[in-house]
Structure formats: structure tokens, C-alpha cells
Design an enzyme around this catalytic site. Structure first.
Site, PDB file in Angstrom:
ATOM      1  CB  THR A  29       1.452  77.788  29.002  1.00  0.00           C
ATOM      2  OG1 THR A  29       2.313  77.040  28.132  1.00  0.00           O
ATOM      3  CG2 THR A  29       0.027  77.720  28.467  1.00  0.00           C
ATOM      4  CG  ASN A  30       4.451  79.414  24.973  1.00  0.00           C
ATOM      5  OD1 ASN A  30       4.330  78.534  24.133  1.00  0.00           O
ATOM      6  ND2 ASN A  30       5.396  79.390  25.891  1.00  0.00           N
TER       7      ASN A  30
END
Ligand code: C5P
Length: 224
Positions: A29-30
Site C-alpha cells: 500500500t502507500n
């Protein structure tokens, strides 16, 4: 604050960051918190719009009187955007979409092995959601993208306007920790397809959202 500037308009906002599963317990993810997209959804609803907020994993309270759709992956986000775009006047893509996802999702937890000190993940490219929906864009629809950059902000953002057929891009410098990911404040440059641009003050994400609503109401004409 904008009052009823977008009365009767149907707005789709995406927010948060996609999660791309690797196995039953892990994902890529980020750092997106979803705060900017949620602020836009709230501001648009207060301005009288009918708002659908497609949230990729944001841990934030649902804004009042907004239709919330929850998604996890870029593929799910694409499906939901495609379902909602056809009847939308405005699409605002504030979500941080993973560019790549693991090529295979293991059905069982991936184990470390005694002999392997390194491990290689194979990733495959995710579809570009803006490019995909831009292909079916009607002349009266407005598409707004975001550009989070750590370098060459305006040059990179300008390229994205053309590549993704955007009407407007909201460019923000995520190398500055006072603004951008997970912060309460932001400072952005609104860049238009005709090259016009305007930079906001360093201000709350809700204030940036209100400026965006005003711009949308003033610069773009919508079908009555
Ligand atoms: O290319 P880049 O990811 O920097 O562009 C950012 C803009 O493109 C954002 O509005 C983001 O939501 C959108 N995007 C997309 N599909 C992707 C990647 C990004 O629509 N696969």
C-alpha cells in the site's frame, strides 16, 4: 464557504490508498490517509452536490449525507469508478492508486525458508483508472486528477493532464512534510488543461476543498 454552488450535480470522489494483497496476511500500500478526498466529498455535499465517495481503505468517519462505497484494490476501485462515472457530472480522483500489484496472490501465508536470505516479488501493472474512464468521457463531464510529486511538480503534473485527458489537476508537493500525506494541511497548485494555474495558500484540506468547489462551479459549465 461555498453555498449550493453545485446544487443538483452528481459528483464522484475517490479517496485513500489501494491495498494490493500478497497473501492472506500481507498487502502492498502507500501513505495516503484519504483526508484530502474526504474533505472534498464533504465540501461538495455542503455545496449541494449528490456525492458518491469511493473510499480505498481510509480510516475516517463517513461524511454526512454522502454515499460511501468501500474498496480495497485498484481493480475494485476501477470497477466502482466505471459503475459511477457514466451518470456523473464530475469525477475527482484523489485516491492514491497502486501502480503495480503482486502477480499472484498466495492462498496460504508465504513462509520464510532457511536458505533464502533474499526474496523477489513479481509485480504487474495496474490499469490506469483515469485513462480508462477518459475514453468514455462526454463533453459535459469534468475530470479532475491529482499529482503527488516529490520533484519537478509542475512539469510532471502538466504531462499527466495530457496523458490522462484531464480538465484540471491538483498538484501537491509530497516532499514537504507540512503538507500532503496524512497532514491536516495542504498547499496545492490547480493546473488547467489550457495551461492556466493558481497556487493556494498553506491551509486546511477543507479550505483547499472549498477552493476546488468554487473553481469547478466557476470554470466549468454543466448540463442543466
Ligand atoms: O500517474 P500518477 O499515479 O502519478 O497520477 C495520479 C493521478 O492518476 C491521480 O488522480 C490518481 O488517482 C490517478 N491514477 C489512476 N489510476 C492509476 C494510477 C493513478 O487513475 N492506476
Amino acid at each position: 464557504s461555498p453555498r449550493q454552488l453545485l446544487a443538483g450535480k452528481r459528483i464522484v470522489v475517490t479517496a485513500g490508498g489501494t491495498q494490493e494483497p500478497l497473501d492472506p496476511v500481507r498487502y502492498l500500500t502507500n501513505r495516503s490517509s484519504g483526508k484530502m478526498g474526504y474533505a472534498i466529498a464533504e465540501a461538495a455535499q455542503v455545496a449541494g452536490a449528490d456525492v458518491t465517495l469511493i473510499s480505498a481503505n481510509a480510516a475516517l468517519p463517513t461524511p454526512s449525507n454522502v454515499k460511501l462505497v468501500r474498496v480495497q484494490t485498484a481493480a475494485e476501485l476501477l470497477t466502482s469508478v466505471q459503475q459511477n462515472f457514466a451518470t456523473a457530472d464530475i469525477l475527482i480522483m484523489a485516491a492514491a492508486v497502486a501502480d503495480y500489484r503482486p502477480k499472484t496472490v498466495a492462498t496460504q501465508k508465504i513462509k520464510k525458508t532457511a536458505n533464502n536470505e533474499t526474496m523477489t516479488l513479481q509485480l504487474v501493472r495496474n490499469p490506469d483508472i483515469l485513462k480508462t474512464v477518459a475514453a468514455s468521457k462526454e463533453p459535459n463531464q469534468v475530470i479532475v486528477g491529482f499529482a503527488a510529486e516529490t520533484n519537478d511538480l509542475l512539469a510532471n503534473a502538466t504531462k499527466k493532464i495530457a496523458a490522462k485527458k484531464l480538465d484540471l489537476i491538483v498538484a501537491n508537493d509530497v516532499s514537504n512534510h507540512q503538507i500532503g500525506f496524512n497532514s491536516e494541511n495542504n498547499q496545492v497548485t490547480f493546473l488547467f488543461a489550457n495551461g492556466e494555474k493558481t497556487k493556494t495558500a498553506l491551509e486546511s484540506k477543507r479550505a483547499v476543498a472549498n477552493e476546488l468547489i468554487t473553481i469547478l462551479a466557476n470554470k466549468f459549465s454543466f448540463n442543466e
